[in-house]
Design a protein around this motif. Structure first.
Motif, PDB file in Angstrom:
ATOM      1  N   PHE A 198      -4.155 -48.697 -69.875  1.00 35.69           N
ATOM      2  CA  PHE A 198      -3.190 -48.384 -68.814  1.00 35.69           C
ATOM      3  C   PHE A 198      -2.327 -47.153 -69.087  1.00 35.69           C
ATOM      4  CE2 PHE A 198      -3.883 -53.008 -68.791  1.00 35.69           C
ATOM      5  CZ  PHE A 198      -4.290 -53.210 -67.485  1.00 35.69           C
ATOM      6  N   PHE A 227       2.908 -47.309 -69.076  1.00 37.75           N
ATOM      7  CA  PHE A 227       2.717 -48.726 -68.747  1.00 37.75           C
ATOM      8  C   PHE A 227       3.226 -49.597 -69.887  1.00 37.75           C
ATOM      9  CE2 PHE A 227       0.547 -52.712 -68.311  1.00 37.75           C
ATOM     10  CZ  PHE A 227       0.326 -52.900 -66.960  1.00 37.75           C
ATOM     11  N   SER A 269      -0.690 -46.346 -63.272  1.00 36.65           N
ATOM     12  CA  SER A 269      -1.543 -46.106 -64.442  1.00 36.65           C
ATOM     13  C   SER A 269      -2.603 -45.087 -64.031  1.00 36.65           C
ATOM     14  CB  SER A 269      -2.205 -47.406 -64.913  1.00 36.65           C
ATOM     15  OG  SER A 269      -3.382 -47.683 -64.158  1.00 36.65           O
TER      16      SER A 269
END
Length: 277
Positions: free
Chosen positions: A200, A204, A222
């Motif tokens: 991600f 994130f 993301s």
């Protein structure tokens, strides 16, 4: 009647060396002589810098022995001719690679040569005993900590929803919202920070760190899209017990032993070669 005898003068004698002397003093001759000398010196240097390619009896004997060991039969005349041709071709191609400075410009060639020299310098490290392994583990505890881990659930959308606030409120009210398929699914139990980062991205991870447990947040961006996320568990970094990581400690110990030998050799190489730092 008296006859007059013509007077004859004696023939003048010339020293043959005098002509050579004049030639030797000629500047053009001196220049040509210097050129010949330089060319000869260059040929001598080239001979030593680039020794001739020779298929010696020792090389043939070694190659024939290898062939007979691999095939289990005696080498024929055709085998010997092929071995010689292959050796000469390989040697010529190798020297051409050196002439083209491939060992300086080709990354893969450089890496193989460096790895080979590393092995020749360090050799095979000795097998450590249990005490040495425990000492290495104790002296490098920072290397043997488990990274923080997080358990969470995510709902994926490729595009950011226009009604993101409404959807988030529905999730926290216990309702179900539509989602799109994500290649790793919805649930991520006890994923390490490095794994989450790889999937991600670091932003994130940073958002997940500060997220409250048990509540939906988002959507978080993301590289893959947008995610509503609910964190359910956070596990702090902790030491990994030695028995659980013994094999890794052994590998690290042997690498450290080899690196120490290489660093010692590098000190000598810096004296041998002109290194500008």
């Amino acid at each position: 009647m008296a006859t007059c005898k013509a007077a004859t003068s004696p023939r003048q004698w010339r020293n043959p060396m005098s002509g050579i002397g004049r030639v030797a003093r000629d500047p053009l001759f001196v220049f040509l002589l210097a050129g010949v000398a330089l060319f000869g010196s260059y040929q001598v240097v080239q001979h030593f810098e680039k020794p001739p390619v020779i298929f010696t009896a020792e090389i043939e004997q070694a190659q024939v022995a290898d062939l007979e060991t691999l095939t289990g039969r005696k080498a024929t005349a055709q085998d010997r001719a092929r071995l010689k041709a292959e050796y000469l071709a390989e040697e010529l191609l190798f020297r051409e690679a050196i002439d083209r400075n491939m060992h300086l410009t080709d990354g893969e060639t450089r890496k193989r040569l460096v790895d080979k020299v590393r092995y020749l310098i360090a050799g095979a490290p000795p097998e450590p005993n249990e005490e040495q392994l425990v000492d290495h583990y104790s002296n490098h505890l920072n290397l043997y900590r488990a990274e923080p881990r997080t358990s969470f659930t995510q709902i994926f959308r490729q595009q950011k929803p226009a009604d993101a606030d409404v959807l988030l409120a529905q999730l926290n009210a216990g309702e179900t919202i539509g989602s799109e398929d994500f290649w790793l699914g919805r649930d991520f139990p006890r994923y390490g920070d490095s794994m989450v980062r790889g999937i991600f991205g670091q932003p994130f991870v940073d958002t997940l760190k500060t997220a409250p447990e048990g509540r939906w947040i988002g959507p978080i961006a993301s590289p893959r899209g947008w995610h509503f996320v609910k964190k359910s568990e956070s596990i702090a970094s902790a030491m990994i017990p030695f028995p659980a990581i013994r094999d890794q400690v052994r590998q690290d110990y042997m690498i450290a032993h080899s690196n120490a030998a290489i660093q010692h050799a590098l000190a000598g190489l810096k004296e041998k070669l002109d290194v500008e730092e």
